[in-house]
Structures are given as structure tokens and as C-alpha cells.
Design an enzyme around this catalytic site. Sequence first.
Site, PDB file in Angstrom:
ATOM      1  N   ARG A  59       0.806  -1.271  -0.003  1.00 31.13           N
ATOM      2  CA  ARG A  59      -0.003  -0.144  -0.211  1.00 31.13           C
ATOM      3  C   ARG A  59       0.782   1.196   0.057  1.00 31.13           C
ATOM      4  NH1 ARG A  59      -2.897  -3.716   1.905  1.00 31.13           N
ATOM      5  NH2 ARG A  59      -0.760  -4.399   2.946  1.00 31.13           N
ATOM      6  N   THR A  60       1.918   1.441   0.920  1.00 33.33           N
ATOM      7  CA  THR A  60       2.761   2.573   1.068  1.00 33.33           C
ATOM      8  C   THR A  60       3.277   2.998  -0.389  1.00 33.33           C
ATOM      9  OG1 THR A  60       2.778   1.882   3.385  1.00 33.33           O
ATOM     10  CG2 THR A  60       4.278   3.721   2.439  1.00 33.33           C
ATOM     11  N   LYS A  89      26.093  -4.388  -1.902  1.00 33.12           N
ATOM     12  CA  LYS A  89      27.523  -4.426  -1.917  1.00 33.12           C
ATOM     13  C   LYS A  89      28.087  -3.966  -0.922  1.00 33.12           C
ATOM     14  CE  LYS A  89      26.879  -3.760  -6.890  1.00 33.12           C
ATOM     15  NZ  LYS A  89      27.004  -2.718  -7.914  1.00 33.12           N
ATOM     16  N   ARG A 111      11.639   3.894   2.950  1.00 30.51           N
ATOM     17  CA  ARG A 111      11.314   2.612   3.854  1.00 30.51           C
ATOM     18  C   ARG A 111      12.570   2.096   4.448  1.00 30.51           C
ATOM     19  NH1 ARG A 111       6.088  -1.045   4.378  1.00 30.51           N
ATOM     20  NH2 ARG A 111       5.421   0.860   5.187  1.00 30.51           N
ATOM     21  N   HIS A 142       5.712   5.793  11.417  1.00 30.31           N
ATOM     22  CA  HIS A 142       5.258   5.557   9.971  1.00 30.31           C
ATOM     23  C   HIS A 142       4.344   6.882   9.650  1.00 30.31           C
ATOM     24  CE1 HIS A 142       3.941   4.256   6.191  1.00 30.31           C
ATOM     25  NE2 HIS A 142       3.512   2.989   6.479  1.00 30.31           N
TER      26      HIS A 142
HETATM   27  C1  NCD Z   1       2.273  -1.266   8.279  1.00 28.15           C
HETATM   28  C2  NCD Z   1       3.762  -0.942   8.314  1.00 28.15           C
HETATM   29  O1  NCD Z   1       4.581  -1.164   7.310  1.00 28.15           O
HETATM   30  O2  NCD Z   1       4.269  -0.469   9.427  1.00 28.15           O
HETATM   31  N1  NCD Z   1       2.010  -1.559   6.953  1.00 28.15           N
HETATM   32  C3  NCD Z   1       1.230  -0.200   6.046  1.00 28.15           C
HETATM   33  O3  NCD Z   1       2.334   0.545   5.742  1.00 28.15           O
HETATM   34  N2  NCD Z   1       0.128   0.040   5.905  1.00 28.15           N
HETATM   35  C4  NCD Z   1       1.619  -2.095   9.184  1.00 28.15           C
HETATM   36  C5  NCD Z   1       2.261  -3.367   9.314  1.00 28.15           C
HETATM   37  O4  NCD Z   1       3.166  -3.906   8.507  1.00 28.15           O
HETATM   38  O5  NCD Z   1       1.797  -4.281  10.146  1.00 28.15           O
END
Ligand code: NCD
Length: 315
Positions: A59-60, A89, A111, A142
Site C-alpha cells: 500500500r505505502t 554491496k 522505507r 510511519h
Molecule cells: C504497516 C507498516 O508497514 O508498518 N503497513 C502499512 O504501511 N500499511 C503495518 C504493518 O506492516 O503491520
Amino acid sequence: MRHQHILCSQQFSRDDLLELFELTRQTKKDFLSPNGPTLLRKALVGRQMLYMFYEASTRTRISFCQAARHLGMSVDGSDSAGQFSSAIKGETLDDTIRVLCEYRPNVIVLRHTEEGAAQKAAKIADPFGVSIVNAGDGAGQHPTQALLDLFTIWDHFGTSNRRVVIGGDLLYSRTAHSLAYLLSKFGGMHITLFSPRELRMKSEIIAHLYEHSVSFDETDDLEAALKGADVIYWTRVQKERFADLALYERVKDRYVITTETMARMVEPHAILMHPLPRINEIAPEVDADPRSRYFEQAGNGMYLRMALFLKLLAA
Ligand code: NCD
């Protein structure tokens, strides 16, 4: 709203949030109107988003990419940077960010596995005028997820005098951390932190709630937590963060929301949210309950991220 980077929930003022939420609501309305997508596609033409994802994401990453494209931006990056970028590397994150900045993007969405990675990246990106957006830093934060979560709550209920349960893995869920910080900006909200004892909310967040005189309680009693709640925000037990997998096995299915839980413990007007992915903690049958809002919540992510780019990158 004036921010170069989006790193953590604490950076937003209450006015920033309300401004962003109004714009998100408007952007969603525009996008869903007949000529809206064509007009929106002119908004940020010539801007560039790069992304580096060192951890799994559906999703993100996709909603950031879609948000950028719907605003006319160009998009490039790596979705398995941990395996296929030069990290394998041995290149440091600092060097990678430094190089990406040389390509003069407007924004880098990051991320990473390490808590604090986005802060580090922001220091490198600062002199280039490049914005860093934290799309999850290990078990840290997040913030854009919390923004879309709070937007969903605000859109449904407004932000005053509500009881919000944040439940599940509060130790490792970065979305729970970021949401707790954001909710602490709104007086009149009561937060119930529900978790197995082994996965209680991080002490620094508890300290923050005390410091800001936020009304909250902690419990591992499911029924007591859910009764009277307006919003139930459920989270996944974050298997990837456990050093002790035996502990994970013990806690993973301890608190599952079923149709029976919904019928017996959840108020008729309440909404059930989850950042997704959901594993076992919400039974699939619950999806048909009109109080289940996690798919709509995920959809809001794209509009919130469009609004965020409009705020960050509009000249
Ligand atoms: C979350 C995350 O990556 O922290 N997912 C997301 O971005 N919607 C929640 C999770 O992974 O449980």
C-alpha cells in the site's frame, strides 16, 4: 504548513493537520469528479519523486507512486532496495541518499529497517533542498500512515471527544506509535492502549502522553477496551521484529476480532480500522460488517499522499 521533510508525527501542529485534512477531502472529491483527474495531473508537472524501500510494502509504495503520478510527477526508485540496490554491496544509506540527491529529485520516499534512518537521510538531503518522507523506519514511526489514519477518523467523526482504542502489537507497530503521537495533539480524545502484556506501548510514548496530559489507559482486557469505544484501531503482531519467535507464536493469535467480538463488544456506531496487512487478527468475515473501514482507510492513503505532495512541493 511549512515542512521540508516528513519524519515523525510530533512535527505537525494541530493547524497543520486540519489544513492537510481539508485538502485531502477536497483532493478526493476532485479526483472522483469527471474532470478532476485531468486537472490534477497538471498540478506538479516537472517534479520528481524517487523512492527507496528496504522493507516490504504494498500500500505505502503503490499509493505514493500513484499519488505522484496523478499529480503529473515523474517517479522512479527501487522497491527491494535491501536486496537489489548497492546496499547489498555494502553501500551506506548516507552514500545512497547523497547520490540520489545529485539527480535533483524534489522528494525521496524512504522505507528502511533502521529506526532513525529518515532523520539521517534528511541531514544529507537538507543542503540539496530535497524532501525526505519517512515511509516507515523499522519499529520507529510511519507518519504518513498515521496521517491517513487520523484523516479517516476526522472524516468520519471529527477530532473531539472520542474514545480511540489502539490495539495489538504496540511495542513494535510503528503505525501505532505515530498514531498515538498524532492523537495526543487533540484534547478531548481518550486513548485506550490494548495489548498483550509482552507487547505494551513503548515507554517513550507513554512518557509523551503523560507530558502532554493526554487522557489514556492501558489494558489487556479486550471487553473492557472495546466497550464504549468509537474507534478501534487494530494492528498486526510484527513477526519480523521478534528476536524470540517462540514469544511471537505465543502472542500472535491472542486477540482476534471475530463476528462474535463485533456483535458482543463493539458499539453500533464504532468504526474498525487497521493499517493492513491483516493476518489473523481480524477474521475475514468481519469485512462484511459496515463498521469495518480498513479498505476505505487504505484508499484514503492515496488522497492523503496527494495532498501531502501538494503541500510539500507546490512552488
Ligand atoms: C504497516 C507498516 O508497514 O508498518 N503497513 C502499512 O504501511 N500499511 C503495518 C504493518 O506492516 O503491520
